[in-house]
Design an enzyme around this catalytic site. Structure first.
Site, mmCIF file in Angstrom:
data_model
loop_
_atom_site.group_PDB
_atom_site.id
_atom_site.type_symbol
_atom_site.label_atom_id
_atom_site.label_comp_id
_atom_site.label_asym_id
_atom_site.label_seq_id
_atom_site.Cartn_x
_atom_site.Cartn_y
_atom_site.Cartn_z
ATOM 1 N N ASN A 26 -15.549 -35.602 11.448
ATOM 2 C CA ASN A 26 -15.605 -34.340 11.723
ATOM 3 C C ASN A 26 -16.572 -34.118 13.035
ATOM 4 O OD1 ASN A 26 -16.158 -31.445 12.420
ATOM 5 N ND2 ASN A 26 -16.971 -30.948 10.441
ATOM 6 N N ALA A 61 -17.637 -29.892 18.066
ATOM 7 C CA ALA A 61 -16.906 -29.489 19.252
ATOM 8 C C ALA A 61 -16.313 -30.618 20.130
ATOM 9 C CB ALA A 61 -18.203 -28.726 20.339
ATOM 10 N N TYR A 93 -19.835 -21.285 8.669
ATOM 11 C CA TYR A 93 -19.767 -22.718 8.039
ATOM 12 C C TYR A 93 -20.590 -22.884 6.516
ATOM 13 C CZ TYR A 93 -18.800 -23.779 12.757
ATOM 14 O OH TYR A 93 -18.135 -23.808 14.206
ATOM 15 N N ARG A 121 -9.510 -19.627 14.275
ATOM 16 C CA ARG A 121 -10.676 -19.109 15.268
ATOM 17 C C ARG A 121 -10.173 -19.187 16.802
ATOM 18 N NH1 ARG A 121 -15.592 -22.743 13.937
ATOM 19 N NH2 ARG A 121 -16.604 -20.916 14.867
ATOM 20 N N ARG A 144 -26.970 -22.853 10.508
ATOM 21 C CA ARG A 144 -25.971 -22.471 11.667
ATOM 22 C C ARG A 144 -24.637 -21.443 11.203
ATOM 23 N NH1 ARG A 144 -21.677 -26.882 13.890
ATOM 24 N NH2 ARG A 144 -20.938 -25.643 15.840
ATOM 25 N N GLU A 180 -9.299 -36.337 9.605
ATOM 26 C CA GLU A 180 -10.154 -35.346 10.381
ATOM 27 C C GLU A 180 -10.455 -33.997 9.518
ATOM 28 O OE1 GLU A 180 -7.835 -33.647 13.342
ATOM 29 O OE2 GLU A 180 -9.322 -32.295 14.141
ATOM 30 N N PRO A 187 -21.632 -33.188 16.755
ATOM 31 C CA PRO A 187 -22.694 -32.284 17.433
ATOM 32 C C PRO A 187 -22.827 -30.901 16.469
ATOM 33 C CG PRO A 187 -20.926 -32.118 18.933
ATOM 34 C CD PRO A 187 -20.550 -33.156 18.086
ATOM 35 N N ASN A 188 -24.186 -30.500 16.476
ATOM 36 C CA ASN A 188 -24.795 -29.515 15.609
ATOM 37 C C ASN A 188 -24.382 -29.327 14.153
ATOM 38 O OD1 ASN A 188 -25.807 -28.210 18.102
ATOM 39 N ND2 ASN A 188 -23.386 -28.164 18.808
ATOM 40 N N HIS A 229 -12.853 -30.324 8.974
ATOM 41 C CA HIS A 229 -13.524 -29.203 9.387
ATOM 42 C C HIS A 229 -13.860 -28.295 8.627
ATOM 43 C CE1 HIS A 229 -12.478 -30.564 13.584
ATOM 44 N NE2 HIS A 229 -11.295 -30.611 13.395
HETATM 45 C C1 DQA Z 1 -16.022 -27.585 13.257
HETATM 46 C C2 DQA Z 1 -15.405 -26.648 14.091
HETATM 47 C C3 DQA Z 1 -15.417 -26.798 15.620
HETATM 48 O O1 DQA Z 1 -14.740 -26.008 16.286
HETATM 49 C C4 DQA Z 1 -16.927 -26.583 15.900
HETATM 50 O O2 DQA Z 1 -17.499 -26.860 17.117
HETATM 51 C C5 DQA Z 1 -17.948 -27.211 14.962
HETATM 52 C C6 DQA Z 1 -17.639 -27.505 13.526
HETATM 53 C C7 DQA Z 1 -15.862 -27.237 11.677
HETATM 54 O O3 DQA Z 1 -16.566 -28.080 11.070
HETATM 55 O O4 DQA Z 1 -15.480 -26.192 11.447
HETATM 56 O O5 DQA Z 1 -19.136 -27.688 15.171
HETATM 57 O O6 DQA Z 1 -15.731 -28.878 13.558
#
Ligand code: DQA
Length: 150
Positions: free
Chosen positions: A75, A78, A24, A108, A19, A99, A11-12, A101
């Site tokens: 990735n 959340a 990011y 964080r 964003r 994984e 998501p997002n 990020h």
């Molecule tokens: C994320 C880190 C997560 O905590 C966050 O909710 C994201 C992006 C990252 O790529 O840094 O949506 O996965």
């Protein structure tokens, strides 16, 4: 047989570029996908690059990946920090999972410092922005034997 890696984004991540750019960066998901495609080609890999805002769709795609590709990059946004369903789907696969990020989740909020995905991943790359996906592809190419040197 072609070696394919499925790259799943949660998501997002479709909002990358606008964003919270201070966290990011300004790369869009499209530009990250393009860089991955280029890198994958040099590594002898095919990629399937996807994004969804829905937890169940991520679970469905992990199940599909088990049947149809040789490795996964995830990735989960959340859902990384909340989804036991995604963890269970990942534990049910026997393909390698990396994984990724963009941000360094360990620097964080406390709630971001725990990852369910990590319990099912061979390794995790965080804090390098979009380059992390390319590093994950390199690790998998070495792991799957499509290149000798990474
Ligand atoms: C994320 C880190 C997560 O905590 C966050 O909710 C994201 C992006 C990252 O790529 O840094 O949506 O996965």
């Amino acid at each position: 047989m072609a070696t394919t890696v499925m790259v799943l984004n949660g998501p997002n991540l479709n909002l990358l570029g606008t964003r919270e750019p201070e966290i990011y960066g300004t790369d869009t998901l499209e530009s990250i996908e393009a860089a991955c495609r280029k890198r994958a080609q040099g590594l002898g890999l095919n990629i399937e690059f996807r994004q969804t805002n829905n937890e169940g769709e991520l679970v469905d795609w992990v199940q599909e990946a088990s049947r149809s590709v040789q490795a996964l990059i995830v990735n989960a946004g959340a859902y990384t920090h909340t989804s036991v369903a995604l963890l269970d789907a990942l534990l049910a696969t026997d393909i390698p999972v990396v994984e990724v990020h963009l941000s360094n989740i360990h620097q964080r909020d406390e709630f971001r410092q725990h990852s369910y995905v990590s319990k099912a991943a061979e390794g995790m790359i965080c804090g390098f922005g979009g380059i992390g996906y390319e590093l994950a592809l390199e690790a998998l190419a070495k792991r799957l034997g499509t290149i000798l040197e990474a």
